[in-house]
Design a protein around this motif. Structure first.
Motif, PDB file in Angstrom:
ATOM      1  N   ALA A  81       1.048  -1.350   0.411  1.00  0.00           N
ATOM      2  CA  ALA A  81       0.071   0.509   0.014  1.00  0.00           C
ATOM      3  C   ALA A  81       0.921   1.443  -0.399  1.00  0.00           C
ATOM      4  N   LEU A  82       0.537   2.156  -0.729  1.00  0.00           N
ATOM      5  CA  LEU A  82       0.386   3.492  -0.691  1.00  0.00           C
ATOM      6  C   LEU A  82       0.352   4.967   0.943  1.00  0.00           C
ATOM      7  N   LEU A  83       1.250   5.007   1.597  1.00  0.00           N
ATOM      8  CA  LEU A  83       1.172   6.712   2.277  1.00  0.00           C
ATOM      9  C   LEU A  83       1.646   7.131   2.209  1.00  0.00           C
ATOM     10  N   SER A  84       0.580   8.228   1.281  1.00  0.00           N
ATOM     11  CA  SER A  84       0.326   9.388   0.556  1.00  0.00           C
ATOM     12  C   SER A  84      -0.218  10.537   1.389  1.00  0.00           C
ATOM     13  N   PHE A  85       0.902  11.706   2.071  1.00  0.00           N
ATOM     14  CA  PHE A  85       0.089  12.847   3.333  1.00  0.00           C
ATOM     15  C   PHE A  85      -0.447  14.263   2.688  1.00  0.00           C
ATOM     16  N   GLN A  86      -0.877  14.298   2.856  1.00  0.00           N
ATOM     17  CA  GLN A  86      -1.388  15.714   2.423  1.00  0.00           C
ATOM     18  C   GLN A  86      -2.302  16.827   3.248  1.00  0.00           C
ATOM     19  N   ASP A  87      -1.554  17.571   3.931  1.00  0.00           N
ATOM     20  CA  ASP A  87      -1.797  19.003   5.370  1.00  0.00           C
ATOM     21  C   ASP A  87      -2.250  17.538   6.270  1.00  0.00           C
ATOM     22  N   GLY A  88      -1.398  16.745   6.807  1.00  0.00           N
ATOM     23  CA  GLY A  88      -1.906  15.927   7.767  1.00  0.00           C
ATOM     24  C   GLY A  88      -3.046  14.832   7.732  1.00  0.00           C
ATOM     25  N   ARG A  89      -3.526  14.356   6.638  1.00  0.00           N
ATOM     26  CA  ARG A  89      -4.411  13.388   6.005  1.00  0.00           C
ATOM     27  C   ARG A  89      -3.828  12.800   4.809  1.00  0.00           C
ATOM     28  N   VAL A  90      -4.270  10.984   4.809  1.00  0.00           N
ATOM     29  CA  VAL A  90      -3.484   9.964   4.048  1.00  0.00           C
ATOM     30  C   VAL A  90      -4.763   9.770   3.193  1.00  0.00           C
TER      31      VAL A  90
ATOM     32  N   THR B 153      -0.632  -5.966   5.232  1.00  0.00           N
ATOM     33  CA  THR B 153      -0.575  -4.421   4.731  1.00  0.00           C
ATOM     34  C   THR B 153       1.270  -4.229   4.558  1.00  0.00           C
ATOM     35  N   THR B 154       2.004  -4.534   3.718  1.00  0.00           N
ATOM     36  CA  THR B 154       3.284  -4.062   3.780  1.00  0.00           C
ATOM     37  C   THR B 154       3.167  -1.985   3.301  1.00  0.00           C
ATOM     38  N   CYS B 155       3.319  -1.093   3.733  1.00  0.00           N
ATOM     39  CA  CYS B 155       3.258   0.570   3.635  1.00  0.00           C
ATOM     40  C   CYS B 155       4.164   0.732   3.423  1.00  0.00           C
ATOM     41  N   TYR B 156       4.463   1.661   2.439  1.00  0.00           N
ATOM     42  CA  TYR B 156       5.482   2.337   1.461  1.00  0.00           C
ATOM     43  C   TYR B 156       5.297   4.063   0.800  1.00  0.00           C
ATOM     44  N   LEU B 157       6.388   4.915   1.464  1.00  0.00           N
ATOM     45  CA  LEU B 157       5.925   6.209   1.264  1.00  0.00           C
ATOM     46  C   LEU B 157       6.233   6.070  -0.512  1.00  0.00           C
ATOM     47  N   ALA B 158       5.922   6.941  -0.910  1.00  0.00           N
ATOM     48  CA  ALA B 158       6.704   7.554  -2.551  1.00  0.00           C
ATOM     49  C   ALA B 158       5.704   8.575  -2.618  1.00  0.00           C
ATOM     50  N   GLU B 159       6.579   9.224  -4.312  1.00  0.00           N
ATOM     51  CA  GLU B 159       6.469  10.463  -4.830  1.00  0.00           C
ATOM     52  C   GLU B 159       5.936   9.907  -5.798  1.00  0.00           C
ATOM     53  N   PHE B 160       5.413  11.219  -6.341  1.00  0.00           N
ATOM     54  CA  PHE B 160       4.383  10.600  -7.470  1.00  0.00           C
ATOM     55  C   PHE B 160       4.077  11.703  -8.376  1.00  0.00           C
ATOM     56  N   SER B 161       4.215  11.617 -10.053  1.00  0.00           N
ATOM     57  CA  SER B 161       3.360  12.609 -11.111  1.00  0.00           C
ATOM     58  C   SER B 161       2.530  12.529 -11.055  1.00  0.00           C
ATOM     59  N   GLY B 162       1.493  13.160 -11.173  1.00  0.00           N
ATOM     60  CA  GLY B 162      -0.429  13.550 -11.268  1.00  0.00           C
ATOM     61  C   GLY B 162      -1.167  13.727 -11.075  1.00  0.00           C
ATOM     62  N   THR B 163      -2.462  13.602 -11.003  1.00  0.00           N
ATOM     63  CA  THR B 163      -3.975  14.148  -9.855  1.00  0.00           C
ATOM     64  C   THR B 163      -3.851  12.937  -9.660  1.00  0.00           C
ATOM     65  N   PRO B 164      -4.249  12.525  -8.249  1.00  0.00           N
ATOM     66  CA  PRO B 164      -5.068  10.523  -8.294  1.00  0.00           C
ATOM     67  C   PRO B 164      -6.373  11.116  -8.858  1.00  0.00           C
ATOM     68  N   THR B 165      -6.885  10.259  -9.678  1.00  0.00           N
ATOM     69  CA  THR B 165      -8.500  10.069 -10.148  1.00  0.00           C
ATOM     70  C   THR B 165      -8.665   8.443  -9.307  1.00  0.00           C
ATOM     71  N   ALA B 166     -10.095   8.392  -9.241  1.00  0.00           N
ATOM     72  CA  ALA B 166     -10.378   7.210  -9.257  1.00  0.00           C
ATOM     73  C   ALA B 166     -11.015   6.381 -10.436  1.00  0.00           C
ATOM     74  N   SER B 167     -10.444   5.079  -9.757  1.00  0.00           N
ATOM     75  CA  SER B 167     -10.384   4.250 -11.676  1.00  0.00           C
ATOM     76  C   SER B 167     -11.447   3.440 -11.856  1.00  0.00           C
ATOM     77  N   SER B 168     -11.879   3.003 -12.460  1.00  0.00           N
ATOM     78  CA  SER B 168     -12.640   2.174 -12.631  1.00  0.00           C
ATOM     79  C   SER B 168     -13.212   1.147 -11.278  1.00  0.00           C
ATOM     80  N   GLU B 169     -12.529   0.366 -10.657  1.00  0.00           N
ATOM     81  CA  GLU B 169     -12.682   0.475 -10.002  1.00  0.00           C
ATOM     82  C   GLU B 169     -12.333   0.156  -8.222  1.00  0.00           C
ATOM     83  N   ILE B 170     -12.738   1.401  -8.393  1.00  0.00           N
ATOM     84  CA  ILE B 170     -12.525   2.588  -7.005  1.00  0.00           C
ATOM     85  C   ILE B 170     -13.478   3.508  -7.351  1.00  0.00           C
ATOM     86  N   GLU B 171     -14.471   3.320  -5.885  1.00  0.00           N
ATOM     87  CA  GLU B 171     -15.685   4.544  -6.545  1.00  0.00           C
ATOM     88  C   GLU B 171     -14.813   5.732  -5.735  1.00  0.00           C
ATOM     89  N   GLU B 172     -13.664   5.849  -5.275  1.00  0.00           N
ATOM     90  CA  GLU B 172     -14.078   7.047  -4.455  1.00  0.00           C
ATOM     91  C   GLU B 172     -12.780   7.140  -3.597  1.00  0.00           C
TER      92      GLU B 172
END
Length: 130
Positions: free
Chosen positions: A6-15, A81-100
């Protein structure tokens, strides 16, 4: 045992959390490895599939493993669940398997899977999550 990456992505103290279609709980974006995949390869593939962003492989950093009862499965089945921090490019958007997708704080803990609750408690204790 269900073994997930799993990805741990933080923004303003939220995941960043994701909720699959037809499911009621959020989890950290990611998933199960395919045969022969490394953790990094799994993380890159799963995040591309779920969030439509590209992980920078050079930034992947292990952030710990957590285990709990698997949601919606028979008693005794555990998810790791093994968690990883990582940087990414792009803006996260829900894919076809993700509702929200949503940026979640510790106050959202009850909206998470069992292993997600453990991860959020750990992140709160370490000061990474508000």
């Amino acid at each position: 045992m269900i073994d997930k990456i799993a990805l741990l992505s933080f923004q303003d103290g939220r995941v960043l959390g994701a909720r699959s279609r037809g499911k009621s709980v959020f989890y950290l974006p990611g998933g199960k490895r395919e045969p022969g995949e490394t953790d990094a390869e799994t993380l890159i593939r799963e995040i591309r599939e779920e969030l439509n962003v590209e992980i920078d492989p050079a930034t992947i950093e292990n952030a710990g493993s957590f285990e709990a009862q698997a949601d919606g499965h028979a008693s005794g089945l555990v998810v790791r669940t093994t968690c990883y921090l990582a940087e990414f490019s792009g803006t996260p958007t829900a894919s076809s398997e993700i509702e929200e997708i949503a940026w979640l704080g510790h106050a959202d803990r009850d909206r998470l899977s069992a292993v997600g609750k453990l991860i959020f408690d750990h992140l709160r204790e370490t000061g990474l999550l508000r």
